[in-house]
Write an enzyme that holds these catalytic residues in place. Structure first.
Site, PDB file in Angstrom:
ATOM      1  N   TYR A  35     -10.493 -49.553  46.488  1.00 24.04           N
ATOM      2  CA  TYR A  35      -9.426 -49.294  47.484  1.00 24.04           C
ATOM      3  C   TYR A  35      -8.060 -49.080  46.850  1.00 24.04           C
ATOM      4  O   TYR A  35      -7.142 -48.594  47.492  1.00 24.04           O
ATOM      5  CB  TYR A  35      -9.380 -50.399  48.556  1.00 24.04           C
ATOM      6  CG  TYR A  35      -8.993 -51.778  48.064  1.00 24.04           C
ATOM      7  CD1 TYR A  35      -7.698 -52.070  47.636  1.00 24.04           C
ATOM      8  CD2 TYR A  35      -9.935 -52.802  48.042  1.00 24.04           C
ATOM      9  CE1 TYR A  35      -7.360 -53.336  47.195  1.00 24.04           C
ATOM     10  CE2 TYR A  35      -9.599 -54.079  47.602  1.00 24.04           C
ATOM     11  CZ  TYR A  35      -8.309 -54.333  47.173  1.00 24.04           C
ATOM     12  OH  TYR A  35      -7.971 -55.582  46.727  1.00 24.04           O
ATOM     13  N   GLU A  36      -7.923 -49.427  45.577  1.00 27.35           N
ATOM     14  CA  GLU A  36      -6.660 -49.160  44.888  1.00 27.35           C
ATOM     15  C   GLU A  36      -6.567 -47.701  44.453  1.00 27.35           C
ATOM     16  O   GLU A  36      -5.547 -47.266  43.937  1.00 27.35           O
ATOM     17  CB  GLU A  36      -6.523 -50.072  43.658  1.00 27.35           C
ATOM     18  CG  GLU A  36      -6.374 -51.536  44.015  1.00 27.35           C
ATOM     19  CD  GLU A  36      -6.405 -52.436  42.782  1.00 27.35           C
ATOM     20  OE1 GLU A  36      -5.386 -52.518  42.092  1.00 27.35           O
ATOM     21  OE2 GLU A  36      -7.463 -53.043  42.512  1.00 27.35           O
ATOM     22  N   HIS A  80     -10.079 -52.450  42.118  1.00 25.08           N
ATOM     23  CA  HIS A  80     -10.959 -52.166  43.252  1.00 25.08           C
ATOM     24  C   HIS A  80     -10.933 -50.681  43.583  1.00 25.08           C
ATOM     25  O   HIS A  80      -9.954 -49.995  43.289  1.00 25.08           O
ATOM     26  CB  HIS A  80     -10.467 -52.919  44.500  1.00 25.08           C
ATOM     27  CG  HIS A  80     -10.318 -54.401  44.306  1.00 25.08           C
ATOM     28  ND1 HIS A  80      -9.228 -54.951  43.690  1.00 25.08           N
ATOM     29  CD2 HIS A  80     -11.128 -55.432  44.643  1.00 25.08           C
ATOM     30  CE1 HIS A  80      -9.374 -56.273  43.650  1.00 25.08           C
ATOM     31  NE2 HIS A  80     -10.520 -56.592  44.215  1.00 25.08           N
ATOM     32  N   SER A  82      -9.913 -62.726  43.597  1.00 23.01           N
ATOM     33  CA  SER A  82      -8.719 -63.178  44.340  1.00 23.01           C
ATOM     34  C   SER A  82      -8.639 -64.687  44.454  1.00 23.01           C
ATOM     35  O   SER A  82      -9.535 -65.312  45.025  1.00 23.01           O
ATOM     36  CB  SER A  82      -8.720 -62.622  45.761  1.00 23.01           C
ATOM     37  OG  SER A  82      -8.746 -61.236  45.757  1.00 23.01           O
ATOM     38  N   ASN A 102     -12.637 -66.659  54.406  1.00 25.17           N
ATOM     39  CA  ASN A 102     -12.394 -66.569  55.856  1.00 25.17           C
ATOM     40  C   ASN A 102     -13.714 -66.198  56.513  1.00 25.17           C
ATOM     41  O   ASN A 102     -14.583 -65.627  55.853  1.00 25.17           O
ATOM     42  CB  ASN A 102     -11.358 -65.467  56.144  1.00 25.17           C
ATOM     43  CG  ASN A 102     -11.789 -64.118  55.564  1.00 25.17           C
ATOM     44  OD1 ASN A 102     -11.623 -63.878  54.367  1.00 25.17           O
ATOM     45  ND2 ASN A 102     -12.369 -63.285  56.389  1.00 25.17           N
ATOM     46  N   HIS A 144      -4.025 -61.217  41.583  1.00 25.40           N
ATOM     47  CA  HIS A 144      -4.771 -60.824  40.383  1.00 25.40           C
ATOM     48  C   HIS A 144      -3.786 -60.703  39.233  1.00 25.40           C
ATOM     49  O   HIS A 144      -2.916 -59.834  39.252  1.00 25.40           O
ATOM     50  CB  HIS A 144      -5.466 -59.476  40.607  1.00 25.40           C
ATOM     51  CG  HIS A 144      -6.614 -59.527  41.560  1.00 25.40           C
ATOM     52  ND1 HIS A 144      -7.914 -59.422  41.162  1.00 25.40           N
ATOM     53  CD2 HIS A 144      -6.650 -59.680  42.889  1.00 25.40           C
ATOM     54  CE1 HIS A 144      -8.705 -59.505  42.212  1.00 25.40           C
ATOM     55  NE2 HIS A 144      -7.956 -59.657  43.275  1.00 25.40           N
ATOM     56  N   HIS A 177      -4.393 -61.670  54.278  1.00 26.75           N
ATOM     57  CA  HIS A 177      -4.619 -61.818  52.836  1.00 26.75           C
ATOM     58  C   HIS A 177      -4.106 -63.163  52.310  1.00 26.75           C
ATOM     59  O   HIS A 177      -4.692 -63.728  51.386  1.00 26.75           O
ATOM     60  CB  HIS A 177      -3.972 -60.648  52.091  1.00 26.75           C
ATOM     61  CG  HIS A 177      -4.312 -60.605  50.634  1.00 26.75           C
ATOM     62  ND1 HIS A 177      -5.610 -60.534  50.179  1.00 26.75           N
ATOM     63  CD2 HIS A 177      -3.528 -60.637  49.526  1.00 26.75           C
ATOM     64  CE1 HIS A 177      -5.612 -60.538  48.855  1.00 26.75           C
ATOM     65  NE2 HIS A 177      -4.360 -60.590  48.423  1.00 26.75           N
ATOM     66  N   ALA A 179     -13.742 -63.091  46.501  1.00 25.82           N
ATOM     67  CA  ALA A 179     -13.429 -63.644  47.814  1.00 25.82           C
ATOM     68  C   ALA A 179     -14.190 -62.787  48.810  1.00 25.82           C
ATOM     69  O   ALA A 179     -14.266 -61.568  48.641  1.00 25.82           O
ATOM     70  CB  ALA A 179     -11.937 -63.530  48.068  1.00 25.82           C
ATOM     71  N   MET A 232     -15.097 -56.351  49.181  1.00 27.56           N
ATOM     72  CA  MET A 232     -14.674 -55.012  48.753  1.00 27.56           C
ATOM     73  C   MET A 232     -14.783 -54.840  47.236  1.00 27.56           C
ATOM     74  O   MET A 232     -14.110 -53.985  46.657  1.00 27.56           O
ATOM     75  CB  MET A 232     -13.217 -54.783  49.172  1.00 27.56           C
ATOM     76  CG  MET A 232     -12.934 -55.030  50.641  1.00 27.56           C
ATOM     77  SD  MET A 232     -11.176 -54.991  50.961  1.00 27.56           S
ATOM     78  CE  MET A 232     -11.118 -55.687  52.626  1.00 27.56           C
ATOM     79  N   SER A 233     -15.597 -55.665  46.598  1.00 25.28           N
ATOM     80  CA  SER A 233     -15.637 -55.598  45.129  1.00 25.28           C
ATOM     81  C   SER A 233     -17.042 -55.849  44.617  1.00 25.28           C
ATOM     82  O   SER A 233     -18.019 -55.741  45.360  1.00 25.28           O
ATOM     83  CB  SER A 233     -14.674 -56.644  44.554  1.00 25.28           C
ATOM     84  OG  SER A 233     -15.161 -57.956  44.795  1.00 25.28           O
TER      85      SER A 233
END
Ligand code: HPA
Length: 287
Positions: free
Chosen positions: A88-89, A86, A33, A238, A64, A250, A116, A214-215
């Site tokens: 989550y997709e 990912h 990201s 963050n 992306h 985001h 990120a 998350m990746s």
């Protein structure tokens, strides 16, 4: 049990990609990201949208681009993914890791994975770059479940050297030369897509995590399964939930990625020759 034929599919994707360019990269990159800018600077580049690559998963996340860029960085040929998919997709861990299978079939022997992440370690500040030294997989998924493909690697691969120490050391040395502070830390991977609760972050800090994201972990597991060496760098976009008294969004994640683009690109450029030297000296892989 039926498992998709990742070996044949990855071979097909690799052959397709190699037919687009005379370059023969030995290093693969995944740009997370807001960090895709590195690939824009490659020379003699061939850009292939994921939608054109056989069997390749398509990214849906904001920030992306979704293309493979094969080109030179200071005369070092690399294959750089601008964007990843990912869990989550809705993709399975094997689908998320499929690009690593393709890299292996392209004869790529080292990868630089970037992402990120939220900073848990209070020493970190927004925008810090952190070289991963290890990970904790709390995603509840693994790309190696199902029948094992022996042509990729063994059933029970070792993970004690998940993040190749000489690459980590080379990165820290490169950062020092550039006059930049770069940390080392442990990344915990969660499924997402929501950011964590403050209670979850307190728990993750207790179990030894410095960063949360998350990746990356599915890709690292698949890469190590195949003996591909890994360097992973997180950008702390963050501070994690509850560390500061503010909410996470985001847009902020993307903005921070944009802000550190220069530092990040300089660091990757500085470490690439070291990795290129290492892969040239490594014996050719079996098969
Ligand atoms: N948590 C999880 N993933 C992230 C974060 C975060 O705070 N920031 C960027 N990716």
């Amino acid at each position: 049990m039926s498992t998709p034929n990742d070996f044949n599919n990855a071979q097909a994707a690799a052959q397709f990609l190699l037919a687009q360019t005379p370059l023969r990269p030995k290093i693969g990159l995944v740009l997370g990201s807001g960090l895709g800018g590195f690939a824009d600077e490659l020379t003699t580049a061939t850009r292939v949208p994921y939608t054109n690559i056989p069997f390749f998963p398509r990214s849906t996340a904001l920030g992306h681009a979704g293309q493979m860029v094969i080109g030179n960085a200071n005369r070092i040929p690399v294959a750089a993914m601008q964007g990843r998919v990912h869990l989550y997709e809705g993709y399975s861990a094997r689908e998320v890791a499929f690009p690593m299978r393709v890299f292996d079939c392209m004869n790529i022997r080292a990868v630089i994975l970037t992402n990120a992440a939220g900073g848990i370690n209070p020493e970190y500040k927004q925008g810090a770059l952190v070289v991963l030294s290890d990970h904790i997989n709390l995603q509840g998924h693994n790309p190696l479940t199902g029948l094992n493909e022996e042509r990729f690697g063994p059933r029970f691969p070792d993970m004690t050297q998940a993040y190749w120490k000489p690459y980590r050391e080379a990165t820290l040395a490169a950062a020092k030369k550039l006059g930049k502070t770069v940390y080392q830390g442990i990344y915990v991977a969660l499924l997402g897509p929501n950011y964590e609760t403050p209670a979850e972050i307190r728990f993750l800090r207790t179990i030894g995590a410095d960063l949360v994201g998350m990746s990356t972990v599915p890709e690292v597991i698949a890469a190590r399964h195949m003996g591909i060496k890994v360097l992973a760098i997180s950008c702390v976009t963050n501070m994690a939930a509850g560390i500061l008294d503010q909410v996470i969004n985001h847009e902020e994640v993307l903005e921070t990625g944009e802000r550190v683009k220069g530092d990040f690109t300089a660091l990757v450029r500085a470490v690439l020759p070291e990795i290129a030297r290492d892969v040239e000296e490594s014996p050719a892989p079996a098969g």
